[in-house]
Design a protein around this motif. Sequence first.
Motif, PDB file in Angstrom:
ATOM      1  N   ASP A  72       0.864  -1.181   0.000  1.00  0.00           N
ATOM      2  CA  ASP A  72       0.000   0.000   0.000  1.00  0.00           C
ATOM      3  C   ASP A  72       0.904   1.236   0.000  1.00  0.00           C
ATOM      4  O   ASP A  72       1.729   1.399   0.906  1.00  0.00           O
ATOM      5  N   PRO A  73       0.774   2.128  -0.996  1.00  0.00           N
ATOM      6  CA  PRO A  73       1.659   3.295  -1.050  1.00  0.00           C
ATOM      7  C   PRO A  73       1.297   4.423  -0.086  1.00  0.00           C
ATOM      8  O   PRO A  73       2.004   5.426  -0.031  1.00  0.00           O
ATOM      9  N   SER A  74       0.229   4.272   0.680  1.00  0.00           N
ATOM     10  CA  SER A  74      -0.151   5.326   1.629  1.00  0.00           C
ATOM     11  C   SER A  74       0.902   5.466   2.722  1.00  0.00           C
ATOM     12  O   SER A  74       1.513   4.484   3.155  1.00  0.00           O
ATOM     13  N   ASP A  79      -2.421   9.943   1.720  1.00  0.00           N
ATOM     14  CA  ASP A  79      -3.496   8.952   1.736  1.00  0.00           C
ATOM     15  C   ASP A  79      -3.819   8.588   0.284  1.00  0.00           C
ATOM     16  O   ASP A  79      -4.511   9.326  -0.411  1.00  0.00           O
ATOM     17  N   TRP A  80      -3.290   7.451  -0.187  1.00  0.00           N
ATOM     18  CA  TRP A  80      -3.417   7.048  -1.583  1.00  0.00           C
ATOM     19  C   TRP A  80      -4.558   6.048  -1.699  1.00  0.00           C
ATOM     20  O   TRP A  80      -4.449   4.910  -1.263  1.00  0.00           O
ATOM     21  N   PRO A  81      -5.674   6.443  -2.316  1.00  0.00           N
ATOM     22  CA  PRO A  81      -6.816   5.525  -2.416  1.00  0.00           C
ATOM     23  C   PRO A  81      -6.564   4.404  -3.424  1.00  0.00           C
ATOM     24  O   PRO A  81      -5.857   4.590  -4.415  1.00  0.00           O
ATOM     25  N   GLU A  86     -15.541   1.024  -8.616  1.00  0.00           N
ATOM     26  CA  GLU A  86     -16.439   1.959  -7.949  1.00  0.00           C
ATOM     27  C   GLU A  86     -15.739   3.269  -7.574  1.00  0.00           C
ATOM     28  O   GLU A  86     -16.383   4.281  -7.328  1.00  0.00           O
ATOM     29  N   ASN A  87     -14.430   3.248  -7.499  1.00  0.00           N
ATOM     30  CA  ASN A  87     -13.649   4.409  -7.075  1.00  0.00           C
ATOM     31  C   ASN A  87     -12.474   4.576  -8.033  1.00  0.00           C
ATOM     32  O   ASN A  87     -11.338   4.258  -7.700  1.00  0.00           O
ATOM     33  N   GLU A  88     -12.762   5.085  -9.236  1.00  0.00           N
ATOM     34  CA  GLU A  88     -11.745   5.203 -10.276  1.00  0.00           C
ATOM     35  C   GLU A  88     -10.946   6.490 -10.084  1.00  0.00           C
ATOM     36  O   GLU A  88     -11.221   7.511 -10.704  1.00  0.00           O
ATOM     37  N   VAL A  89      -9.972   6.405  -9.197  1.00  0.00           N
ATOM     38  CA  VAL A  89      -9.125   7.556  -8.891  1.00  0.00           C
ATOM     39  C   VAL A  89      -7.661   7.161  -9.041  1.00  0.00           C
ATOM     40  O   VAL A  89      -7.304   5.990  -9.020  1.00  0.00           O
ATOM     41  N   ARG A  90      -6.839   8.176  -9.189  1.00  0.00           N
ATOM     42  CA  ARG A  90      -5.388   7.996  -9.245  1.00  0.00           C
ATOM     43  C   ARG A  90      -4.746   9.130  -8.482  1.00  0.00           C
ATOM     44  O   ARG A  90      -5.342  10.193  -8.294  1.00  0.00           O
ATOM     45  N   MET A  91      -3.534   8.909  -8.035  1.00  0.00           N
ATOM     46  CA  MET A  91      -2.778   9.955  -7.360  1.00  0.00           C
ATOM     47  C   MET A  91      -2.064  10.766  -8.437  1.00  0.00           C
ATOM     48  O   MET A  91      -1.396  10.192  -9.312  1.00  0.00           O
ATOM     49  N   ILE A  97      -0.078  17.603  -4.995  1.00  0.00           N
ATOM     50  CA  ILE A  97      -0.295  16.160  -4.948  1.00  0.00           C
ATOM     51  C   ILE A  97      -1.721  15.949  -4.479  1.00  0.00           C
ATOM     52  O   ILE A  97      -2.115  16.440  -3.420  1.00  0.00           O
ATOM     53  N   GLU A  98      -2.505  15.241  -5.310  1.00  0.00           N
ATOM     54  CA  GLU A  98      -3.890  15.014  -4.937  1.00  0.00           C
ATOM     55  C   GLU A  98      -4.439  13.785  -5.639  1.00  0.00           C
ATOM     56  O   GLU A  98      -3.986  13.421  -6.716  1.00  0.00           O
ATOM     57  N   ALA A  99      -5.417  13.161  -4.992  1.00  0.00           N
ATOM     58  CA  ALA A  99      -6.154  12.083  -5.631  1.00  0.00           C
ATOM     59  C   ALA A  99      -7.186  12.735  -6.538  1.00  0.00           C
ATOM     60  O   ALA A  99      -7.850  13.690  -6.152  1.00  0.00           O
ATOM     61  N   ALA A 100      -7.300  12.227  -7.764  1.00  0.00           N
ATOM     62  CA  ALA A 100      -8.229  12.813  -8.734  1.00  0.00           C
ATOM     63  C   ALA A 100      -8.861  11.707  -9.565  1.00  0.00           C
ATOM     64  O   ALA A 100      -8.261  10.638  -9.753  1.00  0.00           O
ATOM     65  N   PRO A 101     -10.055  11.954 -10.068  1.00  0.00           N
ATOM     66  CA  PRO A 101     -10.718  10.945 -10.900  1.00  0.00           C
ATOM     67  C   PRO A 101      -9.903  10.631 -12.156  1.00  0.00           C
ATOM     68  O   PRO A 101      -9.232  11.502 -12.705  1.00  0.00           O
ATOM     69  N   VAL A 102      -9.987   9.400 -12.589  1.00  0.00           N
ATOM     70  CA  VAL A 102      -9.359   8.992 -13.837  1.00  0.00           C
ATOM     71  C   VAL A 102     -10.169   9.605 -14.974  1.00  0.00           C
ATOM     72  O   VAL A 102     -11.395   9.556 -14.972  1.00  0.00           O
TER      73      VAL A 102
END
Length: 135
Positions: A72-74, A79-81, A86-91, A97-102
Amino acid sequence: RSRLHVETGNTPVYLALFARAPANHGYDLPYWFNVLDLPGAVVDSEREIDATDHEIAEKMSDALAAFVKTGDPSTSDLDWPRYTRENEVRMVFGDTIEAAPVSEGIKFFLDNPDVRPDAAQPGVGTTPRPAGAPL
């Protein structure tokens, strides 16, 4: 192949996008290994490496170490989801630096791993990928 792995694999999937300009192929490697100050580590740079670059490199290398150690890269600072259907996000590692939708464009390639952008005209059309050819 990320979506295929999510659906058939038994390990978590994490996606990343390196968007720190210039974001040429392989330009992220010195960031992942936090070696920005090594001579020749950053090539074709059109700008000076600054404090933001060093902060991003530190967080990226900490995430890589956490991933190697735990899967887990967190980290305590990041906090890397997980990527799921159901949760199509990427860092995204850019100016921040932010988690954002693909994006929809990336979703197309996640759904169609045997198609790639036309190498002759980047971003225009698609060509089938020959069986066994790397992505």
